[in-house]
Design a protein around this motif. Structure first.
Motif, PDB file in Angstrom:
ATOM      1  N   THR A  41       0.251   5.475   0.075  1.00 32.52           N
ATOM      2  CA  THR A  41      -0.706   6.568   0.235  1.00 32.52           C
ATOM      3  C   THR A  41      -0.193   7.815  -0.459  1.00 32.52           C
ATOM      4  O   THR A  41       0.933   8.259  -0.210  1.00 32.52           O
ATOM      5  CB  THR A  41      -0.962   6.860   1.726  1.00 32.52           C
ATOM      6  OG1 THR A  41      -1.481   5.678   2.351  1.00 32.52           O
ATOM      7  CG2 THR A  41      -1.974   7.983   1.890  1.00 32.52           C
ATOM      8  N   PRO A  50       0.821  -1.208   0.000  1.00 32.13           N
ATOM      9  CA  PRO A  50       0.000   0.000   0.000  1.00 32.13           C
ATOM     10  C   PRO A  50       0.856   1.259   0.000  1.00 32.13           C
ATOM     11  O   PRO A  50       1.825   1.367   0.746  1.00 32.13           O
ATOM     12  CB  PRO A  50      -0.822  -0.131   1.287  1.00 32.13           C
ATOM     13  CG  PRO A  50      -0.039  -1.054   2.156  1.00 32.13           C
ATOM     14  CD  PRO A  50       0.679  -1.987   1.240  1.00 32.13           C
ATOM     15  N   GLN A  63      -5.081   5.621  -1.075  1.00 30.76           N
ATOM     16  CA  GLN A  63      -4.141   4.498  -0.977  1.00 30.76           C
ATOM     17  C   GLN A  63      -4.247   3.621  -2.217  1.00 30.76           C
ATOM     18  O   GLN A  63      -5.347   3.208  -2.614  1.00 30.76           O
ATOM     19  CB  GLN A  63      -4.431   3.671   0.275  1.00 30.76           C
ATOM     20  CG  GLN A  63      -3.398   2.589   0.550  1.00 30.76           C
ATOM     21  CD  GLN A  63      -3.753   1.790   1.787  1.00 30.76           C
ATOM     22  OE1 GLN A  63      -4.580   0.888   1.764  1.00 30.76           O
ATOM     23  NE2 GLN A  63      -3.129   2.142   2.910  1.00 30.76           N
ATOM     24  N   PRO A  86      -6.004  12.037   0.869  1.00 35.16           N
ATOM     25  CA  PRO A  86      -5.132  10.856   0.765  1.00 35.16           C
ATOM     26  C   PRO A  86      -5.855   9.685   0.100  1.00 35.16           C
ATOM     27  O   PRO A  86      -6.997   9.370   0.447  1.00 35.16           O
ATOM     28  CB  PRO A  86      -4.806  10.544   2.227  1.00 35.16           C
ATOM     29  CG  PRO A  86      -5.999  11.045   2.983  1.00 35.16           C
ATOM     30  CD  PRO A  86      -6.510  12.245   2.234  1.00 35.16           C
TER      31      PRO A  86
END
Length: 222
Positions: free
Chosen positions: A121, A119, A188, A186
């Protein structure tokens, strides 16, 4: 005048079991019942399989809470998907996108060592977030900062940094504001491990990031 002869009535006789027509009729009835039972049984010859409760993205740990059982008739194709009868093996991860409601292919699930993404972000313009959903695939463009320029020329130009990566997390609306409000949000994405270091370095140097939905992916047309 003489009386006319009166014909005698013929009494109907109950057919004997040895009557060929009766036996043939009985055989046909039994055959039709057997065929009908076979057809009904074949129509209900279904197998319990797992389908995605919500969109699944690569790198996501997979549990039975992420799945729903569905009874389907797949025939010889059953081995291509994950059966629900034995339950889900522990320590399973998603290896490729699976849309919500889609049967989970066996090749879409594997062990931790098979996961090649992590992941990442990224802070992106809030206006572009509204077009995304978890499971969407996006192209990530990075526009590096130009330290020798100012104003509109403060960036060197966008470059395709990641192609067709999955969105795995979105900001939750708060304070009654929609995703289209101003500012950055944000997002991800699941990025290849070997690309993460370079992108983080560019972002830290002031680069701007833009996400462009891939046409036809989940949520791309919202």
């Amino acid at each position: 005048m003489s009386d006319l002869p009166v014909p005698k009535a013929t009494r109907l006789q109950r057919p004997a079991w040895r009557d060929a027509r009766l036996l043939i009729g009985l055989v046909l009835v039994l055959a039709s019942v057997a065929v009908g039972s076979t057809v009904v049984a074949a129509a209900d010859d279904r197998t319990a399989m797992y389908a995605a409760r919500e969109a699944l993205v690569p790198g996501q740990p997979l549990t039975e809470d992420d799945l729903v059982r569905v009874d389907v008739q797949l025939g010889a194709q059953g081995g291509r998907y994950i059966a629900a009868g034995a339950g889900l093996a522990p320590e399973r991860f998603v290896l490729r996108e699976v849309a919500a409601g889609e049967l989970v292919p066996a090749v879409a699930v594997g062990g931790r060592e098979q996961v090649s993404v992590q992941p990442l972000t990224l802070s992106v313009d809030a206006g572009s977030v509204a077009a995304l959903a978890v499971g969407s695939r996006v192209d990530v463009y990075v526009n590096p900062a130009d330290p020798a320029a100012t104003g509109a020329d403060a960036f060197t130009g966008p470059v395709l940094a990641l192609e067709g990566v999955s969105v795995s997390g979105l900001p939750k609306p708060s304070g009654g504001l929609s995703g289209g409000a101003g500012g950055d949000r944000p997002v991800q994405v699941m990025a290849p491990r070997e690309r993460i270091k370079d992108i983080i370095g560019q972002v830290d140097d002031g680069a701007r990031v833009t996400l462009v939905p891939v046409p036809g992916s989940s949520g791309a047309d919202r």
